[in-house]
Enzyme design. Structure first.
Site, PDB file in Angstrom:
ATOM      1  N   SER A 255      -4.067  29.928  61.327  1.00  0.00           N
ATOM      2  CA  SER A 255      -3.123  28.909  60.883  1.00  0.00           C
ATOM      3  C   SER A 255      -3.549  28.307  59.541  1.00  0.00           C
ATOM      4  O   SER A 255      -3.806  29.050  58.610  1.00  0.00           O
ATOM      5  CB  SER A 255      -2.981  27.870  61.996  1.00  0.00           C
ATOM      6  OG  SER A 255      -1.714  27.311  61.945  1.00  0.00           O
ATOM      7  N   HIS A 443       2.166  30.903  68.592  1.00  0.00           N
ATOM      8  CA  HIS A 443       1.240  30.559  67.520  1.00  0.00           C
ATOM      9  C   HIS A 443      -0.155  30.311  68.120  1.00  0.00           C
ATOM     10  O   HIS A 443      -0.377  29.292  68.768  1.00  0.00           O
ATOM     11  CB  HIS A 443       1.767  29.276  66.871  1.00  0.00           C
ATOM     12  CG  HIS A 443       0.966  28.810  65.703  1.00  0.00           C
ATOM     13  ND1 HIS A 443       1.011  29.422  64.480  1.00  0.00           N
ATOM     14  CD2 HIS A 443       0.104  27.767  65.561  1.00  0.00           C
ATOM     15  CE1 HIS A 443       0.222  28.793  63.637  1.00  0.00           C
ATOM     16  NE2 HIS A 443      -0.348  27.779  64.264  1.00  0.00           N
TER      17      HIS A 443
END
Ligand code: GCU
Length: 462
Positions: A255, A443
């Site tokens: 990320s 994610h």
């Protein structure tokens, strides 16, 4: 009185009409993102294989010069400039335990001191596999919640909350809270060392540059650059550790920390490989594809990450003199692995694939293949991509050069064939020096993702 109320309301209304009238792409404007491929505004693809005066770049020598210019451009326009490493940078190794991870690893903690009086430091946690005859390869990556969260090893030192800006925290996270993201045992079994640092020990991840951050702040760098610089200082230790092979140290991140790992690898060529997991907008994803997170959203929500110069582009990505494939190209010919998650549209898996694909010609210059797609694993080109026309990339692309309209600077092109070769979920592409997969799910960075990074490193980071 009435006038006092009506006039401002009228002005506000008139202003909002004007603002709206100026918005070319209302659907995607600002932080209001679309998740609809067909709503992505047309975009151009800047070409990194052309020098400033328009000469096509065909040799490594030409590319190395152009690369230096691009590096400077990215520092100036986006990430900011890194200072030199401190002259008093030094390290202390402690908290060693050769019986960690069920006896498979030696754990140690390296304090990275940035100054002589040792008032500024961060702690790098390391696990080195036991019983190896020679120096081992390693992964270095930042963690989000504290070194003690990567494993439930009770010997890991918990960060000192006095030294951390805890705005983001509600209490100190539990030991092992992030262990699903750090498969230490798998790494040890595969013969890789792991080194990690809690990113907020370097500088807090909140808007502005609070004094609590230990990294020196120049006026012109954002946090992503600061964290990457911290990684580079940590690397100064790793290359001297006799247990490690200094030529086989990869940098990894998830990320925002994947945005950081790519920039760290671009800036510091000692990193032999880069891995980005779900790095998304301003990481591997192509900025001009306004889907999910946009530059305007980053500017709004994370103004601390990049330089003020970069904010200028948030209203029109097409004015950027580069896009994120330039960043991947800077890492060539060192291997880069980009991973996405199918449900993580905010990070734009197609845009992450695209940057890897478009960066591939830089790898070809060095005689390596970039992203090699496989027709048997490919998703059929979806309806969404067939919409635009006028331009299309007609040439087959398979880790080779992009030719045809994509190389015409500034042209608006179709998405249609750009995504040819985008793999089905859970079918990694590892045949070139740019690896890619889109994993089923959310994610995250998972054990399965790491399995792919390790096998890619086994074959590429030699
Ligand atoms: C947010 C942000 C992303 C970032 C992510 C993360 O979702 O919008 O850009 O990558 O946080 O770091 O977890």
């Amino acid at each position: 009185m009435i006038q006092k109320v009506i006039l401002p309301v009228f002005l506000a209304f008139a202003l909002s009409v004007c603002v709206r009238a100026q918005e070319p792409e209302p659907v995607n404007y600002g932080a209001i993102a679309t998740y609809d491929e067909t709503a992505i505004p047309r975009y151009s693809i800047p070409d990194f294989l052309v020098s400033g005066d328009g000469t096509p770049i065909t040799t490594v020598k030409q590319w190395e010069e152009r690369r230096a210019d691009i590096l400077e451009m990215l520092q100036k326009e986006m990430y900011g400039h890194m200072p030199e490493h401190p002259k008093d940078l030094h390290f202390k190794v402690g908290n060693e335990d050769s019986g960690a991870i069920g006896g498979k690893a030696t754990r140690k903690e390296v304090t990275v001191f940035l100054n002589a009086d040792e008032s500024q430091s961060f702690t790098m946690l390391m696990y080195v596999p036991n019983g190896k005859t020679g120096p081992v390869p390693a992964f270095l990556g930042l963690n989000f919640q504290g070194n003690h969260t990567i494993n439930d090893d009770p010997g890991i030192t918990v960060f000192d909350p006095e030294k951390i800006d805890t705005t983001r925290f509600i209490g100190i996270p539990e030991r092992g809270a992030a262990s699903s993201r750090w498969p230490v045992e798998r790494l040890m079994d595969a013969g890789y060392a792991l080194a990690t640092v809690f990113y907020e020990e370097m500088t807090p991840d909140i808007p502005g540059h609070p004094a609590s951050g230990i990294l020196p702040f120049g006026k012109d760098w954002g946090n992503i650059c600061a964290w990457a610089w911290g990684l580079s200082c940590a690397m100064d230790y790793l290359v001297t550790d006799p247990a490690l092979d200094p030529g086989r140290i990869a940098v990894v991140g998830h990320s925002r920390l994947g945005k950081t790992s790519l920039w760290a690898a671009a800036m510091d060529r000692r990193f032999a490989m880069a891995v980005s997991s779900c790095s998304g907008c301003c990481g591997a994803a192509f900025s001009r594809r306004k889907i999910g997170e946009t530059l305007a959203a980053v500017r709004q929500n994370f103004p601390q990450w990049f330089t003020p110069e970069f904010d200028r582009y948030a209203d029109d990505e097409n004015t950027l003199p580069f896009d994120q494939h330039f960043l991947i190209a800077l890492i060539a010919p060192r291997p880069v692995y980009i991973s996405s998650a199918a449900e993580d549209i905010w990070a734009d898996p197609h845009g992450e694939f695209l940057s890897g694909k478009l960066a591939s010609p830089a790898f070809v210059l060095y005689g390596e293949k970039g992203l090699v797609t496989d027709p048997d694993l490919a998703e059929p080109v979806s309806e969404g991509y067939k919409r635009v026309s006028g331009y299309a990339i007609t040439n087959e692309f398979n880790g080779g050069t992009v030719s045809g309209p994509a190389r015409d600077r500034g042209n608006v092109i179709s998405d249609a064939l750009l995504f040819k070769g985008f793999p089905k979920a859970d079918t990694p592409l590892k045949d070139g020096f740019v690896g890619y997969h889109v994993r089923t799910g959310k994610h995250d960075i998972t054990d399965w993702d790491w399995e792919q990074y390790i096998s890619f490193a086994d074959s590429r980071m030699k």
